[in-house]
Design an enzyme around this catalytic site. Structure first.
Site, PDB file in Angstrom:
ATOM      1  N   SER A   6       0.708  -1.034   0.037  1.00  0.00           N
ATOM      2  CA  SER A   6       0.045  -0.031   0.010  1.00  0.00           C
ATOM      3  C   SER A   6       0.785   1.327  -0.058  1.00  0.00           C
ATOM      4  O   SER A   6       1.646   1.346   0.971  1.00  0.00           O
ATOM      5  CB  SER A   6      -0.997  -0.100   1.308  1.00  0.00           C
ATOM      6  OG  SER A   6      -1.472   1.371   1.292  1.00  0.00           O
ATOM      7  N   HIS A  31      -1.316  -1.419  -4.403  1.00  0.00           N
ATOM      8  CA  HIS A  31      -2.559  -0.872  -3.622  1.00  0.00           C
ATOM      9  C   HIS A  31      -2.514   0.619  -3.328  1.00  0.00           C
ATOM     10  O   HIS A  31      -1.643   1.161  -2.894  1.00  0.00           O
ATOM     11  CB  HIS A  31      -2.510  -1.862  -2.495  1.00  0.00           C
ATOM     12  CG  HIS A  31      -3.814  -1.803  -1.830  1.00  0.00           C
ATOM     13  ND1 HIS A  31      -4.838  -2.526  -2.037  1.00  0.00           N
ATOM     14  CD2 HIS A  31      -4.174  -0.930  -0.485  1.00  0.00           C
ATOM     15  CE1 HIS A  31      -5.796  -2.298  -1.034  1.00  0.00           C
ATOM     16  NE2 HIS A  31      -5.282  -1.267  -0.077  1.00  0.00           N
ATOM     17  N   ASP A  33      -5.090   3.647  -1.841  1.00  0.00           N
ATOM     18  CA  ASP A  33      -6.050   3.800  -0.936  1.00  0.00           C
ATOM     19  C   ASP A  33      -6.732   5.156  -1.125  1.00  0.00           C
ATOM     20  O   ASP A  33      -5.980   6.172  -0.844  1.00  0.00           O
ATOM     21  CB  ASP A  33      -5.389   3.776   0.669  1.00  0.00           C
ATOM     22  CG  ASP A  33      -5.175   2.257   0.831  1.00  0.00           C
ATOM     23  OD1 ASP A  33      -6.150   1.530   0.718  1.00  0.00           O
ATOM     24  OD2 ASP A  33      -3.999   2.112   1.208  1.00  0.00           O
ATOM     25  N   MET A  35      -9.394   7.831  -0.235  1.00  0.00           N
ATOM     26  CA  MET A  35     -10.141   8.121   0.981  1.00  0.00           C
ATOM     27  C   MET A  35     -10.754   9.818   0.788  1.00  0.00           C
ATOM     28  O   MET A  35     -10.000  10.386   0.124  1.00  0.00           O
ATOM     29  CB  MET A  35      -9.308   8.107   2.464  1.00  0.00           C
ATOM     30  CG  MET A  35      -8.533   6.766   2.603  1.00  0.00           C
ATOM     31  SD  MET A  35      -7.818   6.813   4.152  1.00  0.00           S
ATOM     32  CE  MET A  35      -6.982   5.437   4.181  1.00  0.00           C
ATOM     33  N   HIS A  64      -8.532   0.966  -3.908  1.00  0.00           N
ATOM     34  CA  HIS A  64      -9.211   0.463  -3.129  1.00  0.00           C
ATOM     35  C   HIS A  64     -10.004   1.702  -2.386  1.00  0.00           C
ATOM     36  O   HIS A  64      -9.712   2.598  -1.809  1.00  0.00           O
ATOM     37  CB  HIS A  64      -8.375   0.047  -1.699  1.00  0.00           C
ATOM     38  CG  HIS A  64      -9.207  -0.100  -0.059  1.00  0.00           C
ATOM     39  ND1 HIS A  64      -8.564  -0.209   0.812  1.00  0.00           N
ATOM     40  CD2 HIS A  64     -10.509  -0.220   0.069  1.00  0.00           C
ATOM     41  CE1 HIS A  64      -9.504  -0.556   1.826  1.00  0.00           C
ATOM     42  NE2 HIS A  64     -10.668  -0.330   1.318  1.00  0.00           N
ATOM     43  N   MET A  66     -12.359   4.123  -0.359  1.00  0.00           N
ATOM     44  CA  MET A  66     -13.113   4.463   1.015  1.00  0.00           C
ATOM     45  C   MET A  66     -13.765   5.911   0.870  1.00  0.00           C
ATOM     46  O   MET A  66     -13.132   6.822   1.414  1.00  0.00           O
ATOM     47  CB  MET A  66     -12.017   4.272   2.023  1.00  0.00           C
ATOM     48  CG  MET A  66     -11.420   2.853   2.297  1.00  0.00           C
ATOM     49  SD  MET A  66      -9.810   2.774   3.032  1.00  0.00           S
ATOM     50  CE  MET A  66      -8.876   3.043   1.683  1.00  0.00           C
ATOM     51  N   MET A 135     -11.031  -6.491   5.401  1.00  0.00           N
ATOM     52  CA  MET A 135     -10.391  -5.517   6.269  1.00  0.00           C
ATOM     53  C   MET A 135      -9.913  -6.292   7.500  1.00  0.00           C
ATOM     54  O   MET A 135     -10.669  -6.639   8.206  1.00  0.00           O
ATOM     55  CB  MET A 135     -11.210  -4.223   6.515  1.00  0.00           C
ATOM     56  CG  MET A 135     -11.567  -3.388   5.346  1.00  0.00           C
ATOM     57  SD  MET A 135     -10.071  -2.925   4.563  1.00  0.00           S
ATOM     58  CE  MET A 135      -8.939  -1.790   5.483  1.00  0.00           C
ATOM     59  N   ASP A 173      -6.417  -6.553   4.126  1.00  0.00           N
ATOM     60  CA  ASP A 173      -5.675  -5.613   3.927  1.00  0.00           C
ATOM     61  C   ASP A 173      -5.880  -4.955   5.473  1.00  0.00           C
ATOM     62  O   ASP A 173      -6.746  -4.776   6.371  1.00  0.00           O
ATOM     63  CB  ASP A 173      -6.473  -4.491   3.312  1.00  0.00           C
ATOM     64  CG  ASP A 173      -6.100  -2.951   3.400  1.00  0.00           C
ATOM     65  OD1 ASP A 173      -4.952  -2.901   3.576  1.00  0.00           O
ATOM     66  OD2 ASP A 173      -6.667  -2.337   2.376  1.00  0.00           O
TER      67      ASP A 173
HETATM   68  C1  DX5 Z   1      -6.451   1.283   5.803  1.00  0.00           C
HETATM   69  C2  DX5 Z   1      -5.668   0.869   4.185  1.00  0.00           C
HETATM   70  C3  DX5 Z   1      -4.523  -0.161   4.027  1.00  0.00           C
HETATM   71  C4  DX5 Z   1      -3.406   0.536   5.029  1.00  0.00           C
HETATM   72  C5  DX5 Z   1      -2.670  -0.643   5.256  1.00  0.00           C
HETATM   73  O1  DX5 Z   1      -7.357   1.848   5.344  1.00  0.00           O
HETATM   74  O2  DX5 Z   1      -6.874   0.401   3.446  1.00  0.00           O
HETATM   75  O3  DX5 Z   1      -4.178  -0.406   2.735  1.00  0.00           O
HETATM   76  O4  DX5 Z   1      -2.453   1.353   4.056  1.00  0.00           O
HETATM   77  O5  DX5 Z   1      -1.604  -0.219   6.016  1.00  0.00           O
HETATM   78  P1  DX5 Z   1      -0.817  -1.371   7.039  1.00  0.00           P
HETATM   79  O6  DX5 Z   1      -0.299  -2.343   6.318  1.00  0.00           O
HETATM   80  O7  DX5 Z   1       0.420  -0.067   7.682  1.00  0.00           O
HETATM   81  O8  DX5 Z   1      -1.877  -1.868   8.072  1.00  0.00           O
HETATM   82 ZN    ZN Z   2      -6.339  -0.307   1.486  1.00  0.00          ZN
END
Ligand code: DX5
Ligand code: ZN
Length: 213
Positions: A6, A31, A33, A35, A64, A66, A135, A173
């Site tokens: 990620s 990956h 993220d 948000m 991903h 969110m 998750m 994840d």
């Molecule tokens: C959290 C994200 C993850 C995050 C994982 O909302 O979806 O992808 O970056 O990070 P680690 O591996 O540090 O938990």
């Molecule tokens: Zn993620």
């Protein structure tokens, strides 16, 4: 086991180099993220930044979402031709319709389940999905502690997958590292996302390899 680092844990001041380091390090997916500051209490990157990630990445993107208003974000990211786009079932009124939309754009549709959502909630969507993302932390931040109930959820999801669509992959994840990777493998997980474990390591290639079991 496939590994999707990620980039949330990357240094965004040198993002191109950070993406190159995981691609050269042998990762399987990148990956991303996304948000929006509404669905989760954090705000990350949009298509302008992800476009430059896509340009430098030699591996397929795993986006991903969110966010609220998933369909709008699917339209924003589709032109970057990611391999996967996943959205949270908890934030979508018409998941079946959105899956068809993602598929029609030539992208593999995936659904994400938060730690409280039982895999049975998506039993009748499995035949239309290429991947389910479980998750193992609450979405919003990197570096959180692994929630072990994901192991039972993965096993239950695997049973549904064997019944409904054997080609659907399971991705996990949050809080993944070399300590819990064997349990995840035993639970039937196919892909892991890891942010802080890989980016926090001195040798990223070695960290990626330690998860590719
Ligand atoms: C959290 C994200 C993850 C995050 C994982 O909302 O979806 O992808 O970056 O990070 P680690 O591996 O540090 O938990
Ligand atoms: Zn993620």
């Amino acid at each position: 086991m496939q590994v999707a680092p990620s980039i949330l844990s990357a240094d965004f001041g040198i993002l191109n180099e950070e993406v190159k380091s995981i691609c050269d390090g042998g990762c399987d997916l990148v990956h991303v993220d996304v948000m929006d500051g509404h669905y989760v209490p954090n705000l990350t990157i949009g298509p302008v930044v992800v476009k430059s990630v896509a340009k430098v990445s030699t591996k397929p993107l795993d986006i991903h979402l969110m966010v609220q208003n998933n369909s709008f974000f699917v339209d924003l990211f589709a032109p970057l031709e990611p391999k996967y786009i996943s959205f949270h079932i908890e934030e979508e009124k018409h998941p079946h319709r959105l899956i068809q939309k993602i598929r029609a754009l030539g992208i593999s549709p995936a659904i994400t389940l938060n730690p409280h959502t039982p895999p049975e909630a998506i039993e009748f969507l499995i035949e239309d999905l290429d991947m389910v993302l479980l998750m193992s932390v609450n979405p919003g931040f990197g570096g959180q502690k692994f929630i072990p109930n994901v192991l039972e959820r993965a096993k239950r999801l695997k049973e549904i997958i064997m019944k409904r669509n054997e080609n659907c992959l399971i991705e996990v994840d949050g809080g993944v590292n070399d300590k819990n990777i064997h349990q995840l493998k035993d639970a039937g997980v196919d892909i892991v996302v890891a942010g802080s474990y890989i980016y926090g390591s001195d040798d990223r290639a070695k960290a990626i390899k330690s998860l590719q079991i």
